[in-house]
Design a protein around this motif. Sequence first.
Motif, PDB file in Angstrom:
ATOM      1  N   ILE A 240       0.838  -1.209   0.000  1.00 46.80           N
ATOM      2  CA  ILE A 240       0.000   0.000   0.000  1.00 46.80           C
ATOM      3  C   ILE A 240       0.869   1.253   0.000  1.00 46.80           C
ATOM      4  O   ILE A 240       0.574   2.245  -0.687  1.00 46.80           O
ATOM      5  N   GLN A 241       1.950   1.207   0.769  1.00 45.02           N
ATOM      6  CA  GLN A 241       2.852   2.355   0.836  1.00 45.02           C
ATOM      7  C   GLN A 241       3.463   2.652  -0.533  1.00 45.02           C
ATOM      8  O   GLN A 241       3.562   3.812  -0.950  1.00 45.02           O
ATOM      9  N   GLU A 242       3.865   1.605  -1.253  1.00 41.60           N
ATOM     10  CA  GLU A 242       4.452   1.797  -2.580  1.00 41.60           C
ATOM     11  C   GLU A 242       3.415   2.305  -3.574  1.00 41.60           C
ATOM     12  O   GLU A 242       3.716   3.147  -4.430  1.00 41.60           O
ATOM     13  N   LEU A 243       2.192   1.802  -3.475  1.00 43.52           N
ATOM     14  CA  LEU A 243       1.133   2.304  -4.350  1.00 43.52           C
ATOM     15  C   LEU A 243       0.876   3.786  -4.102  1.00 43.52           C
ATOM     16  O   LEU A 243       0.692   4.567  -5.039  1.00 43.52           O
ATOM     17  N   ALA A 244       0.853   4.169  -2.829  1.00 41.64           N
ATOM     18  CA  ALA A 244       0.637   5.577  -2.493  1.00 41.64           C
ATOM     19  C   ALA A 244       1.762   6.461  -3.007  1.00 41.64           C
ATOM     20  O   ALA A 244       1.541   7.636  -3.330  1.00 41.64           O
ATOM     21  N   ALA A 245       2.971   5.893  -3.082  1.00 43.19           N
ATOM     22  CA  ALA A 245       4.125   6.655  -3.579  1.00 43.19           C
ATOM     23  C   ALA A 245       4.215   6.646  -5.101  1.00 43.19           C
ATOM     24  O   ALA A 245       5.136   7.235  -5.664  1.00 43.19           O
ATOM     25  N   VAL A 411      -4.625  -0.022   5.122  1.00 37.90           N
ATOM     26  CA  VAL A 411      -4.488   1.326   4.548  1.00 37.90           C
ATOM     27  C   VAL A 411      -4.113   2.338   5.627  1.00 37.90           C
ATOM     28  O   VAL A 411      -3.265   3.213   5.410  1.00 37.90           O
ATOM     29  N   ALA A 414      -0.451   1.972   6.465  1.00 36.34           N
ATOM     30  CA  ALA A 414       0.377   2.504   5.386  1.00 36.34           C
ATOM     31  C   ALA A 414       0.387   4.029   5.403  1.00 36.34           C
ATOM     32  O   ALA A 414       1.442   4.664   5.230  1.00 36.34           O
ATOM     33  N   LEU A 415      -0.772   4.638   5.615  1.00 38.89           N
ATOM     34  CA  LEU A 415      -0.829   6.097   5.701  1.00 38.89           C
ATOM     35  C   LEU A 415      -0.058   6.612   6.908  1.00 38.89           C
ATOM     36  O   LEU A 415       0.560   7.684   6.857  1.00 38.89           O
ATOM     37  N   LEU A 418       3.578   6.592   5.855  1.00 42.99           N
ATOM     38  CA  LEU A 418       3.848   7.708   4.950  1.00 42.99           C
ATOM     39  C   LEU A 418       3.867   9.042   5.693  1.00 42.99           C
ATOM     40  O   LEU A 418       4.750   9.883   5.466  1.00 42.99           O
ATOM     41  N   SER A 419       2.901   9.237   6.579  1.00 41.79           N
ATOM     42  CA  SER A 419       2.860  10.484   7.348  1.00 41.79           C
ATOM     43  C   SER A 419       4.054  10.597   8.277  1.00 41.79           C
ATOM     44  O   SER A 419       4.653  11.676   8.410  1.00 41.79           O
TER      45      SER A 419
END
Length: 440
Positions: A240-245, A411, A414-415, A418-419
């Motif tokens: 999920i982290q890679e998708l968000a990036a 999710v 993962a957020l 990222l945060s």
Amino acid sequence: MSAWRLRLRIPRLELHPRSIEAKQYVESPSAQLQEFLVKLGSALLSVGTASTDIQRTLKRVAIALGSPHAALIVFPTLIFVGMPDEKETRFEVAESRGGEVRFDRAARIYTIVDHATAGTITATEGIAAIDAILDAKPRFGLLVRVLGHGVAAAGVGLVLLGAEPISVLYGFVLGVLVGIAKLVVKPGTYAAILLPILTAFALALVVFAAARADLLAEPLQVLVPPLVTLLPGAVLTTGIQELAAGDMVAGSSRLVSGIAQLLFLAFGIIAALTVTGVPASIALFTSHPPLGAFQPWIGVLLFSLGIFFYYCGPRRSFYFLTLVLLVAYSGQLLGNLLVGSVFSGFFGALALTIVAYLVQSIPGAPPAVVCFLPAFWLLVPGATGLIGLTQSAAGTNLDSSTLTALVGSIVSIALGVLSGTAVYRQIFRVAPTRWGLRLV
């Protein structure tokens, strides 16, 4: 008579943001730089670093060692490196020689990253250092590691399932057996590929048979903790982290791999349930009893100790690993009070990310990736996701909210990562240089 004047001098807080751009320390790249980048990227992949972070790291290394225009493509199991002056693009499949991630190996690899980005190591020296690290034997022997796996399983039982003392003891014994199986099976073989489903099936046979003989009241308290290191919590969250990036290929492939691994584990449990004939309402029942005041915290300490021994933590890393796990668990508890269990992982992941990145610069502390892996197992998606999928497949829990809660937990975590990474990068920019923070 002179008048006395009281002058208050309030020091001004002056922040001087540092640049996060990579610096070039070598005028021209050596002939071995391309091979070094390939080996370093493969080593980082083998210790569980996200593809997006690896690509950013390799770019900084390439700039520092004299090749700012190097072309890099990183996938979860494959890396490509193209150099402006080379006719061929090198690639390598990431395959850890020791099978699972080892924390002592990960720490030494990140030491090479630090030296390379600072320009204090040549490509030739880096290649030799990586080969030496990959060939080095584990810090702890087989007996210590399998006992550590058992202790980690017992700790998970206390933290996530509120297991009774007898269930914790059974979980320890089964955790030792799973640790033996994981260390004995040779990486890259068909046995290693089938290990998760066969392990889940074999353990479920034993546990459900004991439940049928009225030796266990809640079989899942004994079954799930030994399987915790087979759970793909980190893989799903990293995907999920890679998708968000914006890394669509790496993120989607990790998600598919993680979901497939969860399904394999659930299938093994359901197959054992069918063979033993134990009613699903009994075998897959879980009450989640209220935890005592100290029970979950003792579980976190046991989990940290077991993970430290099983994954061969570097010297003094146990204290920092325990700190990060306690922060992650505390953040999740706080989030549960504020927003409920589904999104509580955001607070746990946010806290653990910031703390893990901060402490990794302390002498003796492990790199952040070492702390992330066990923390993801301790947070929501792992054990609870396996329980929910297994119960749904067996027909004991047909609530559609189970899958929604699992996806929401992944999710939110993962957020949180990222945060937390974004917050840490801002801290890095304003922190004094003497703090020695590592850029991520």
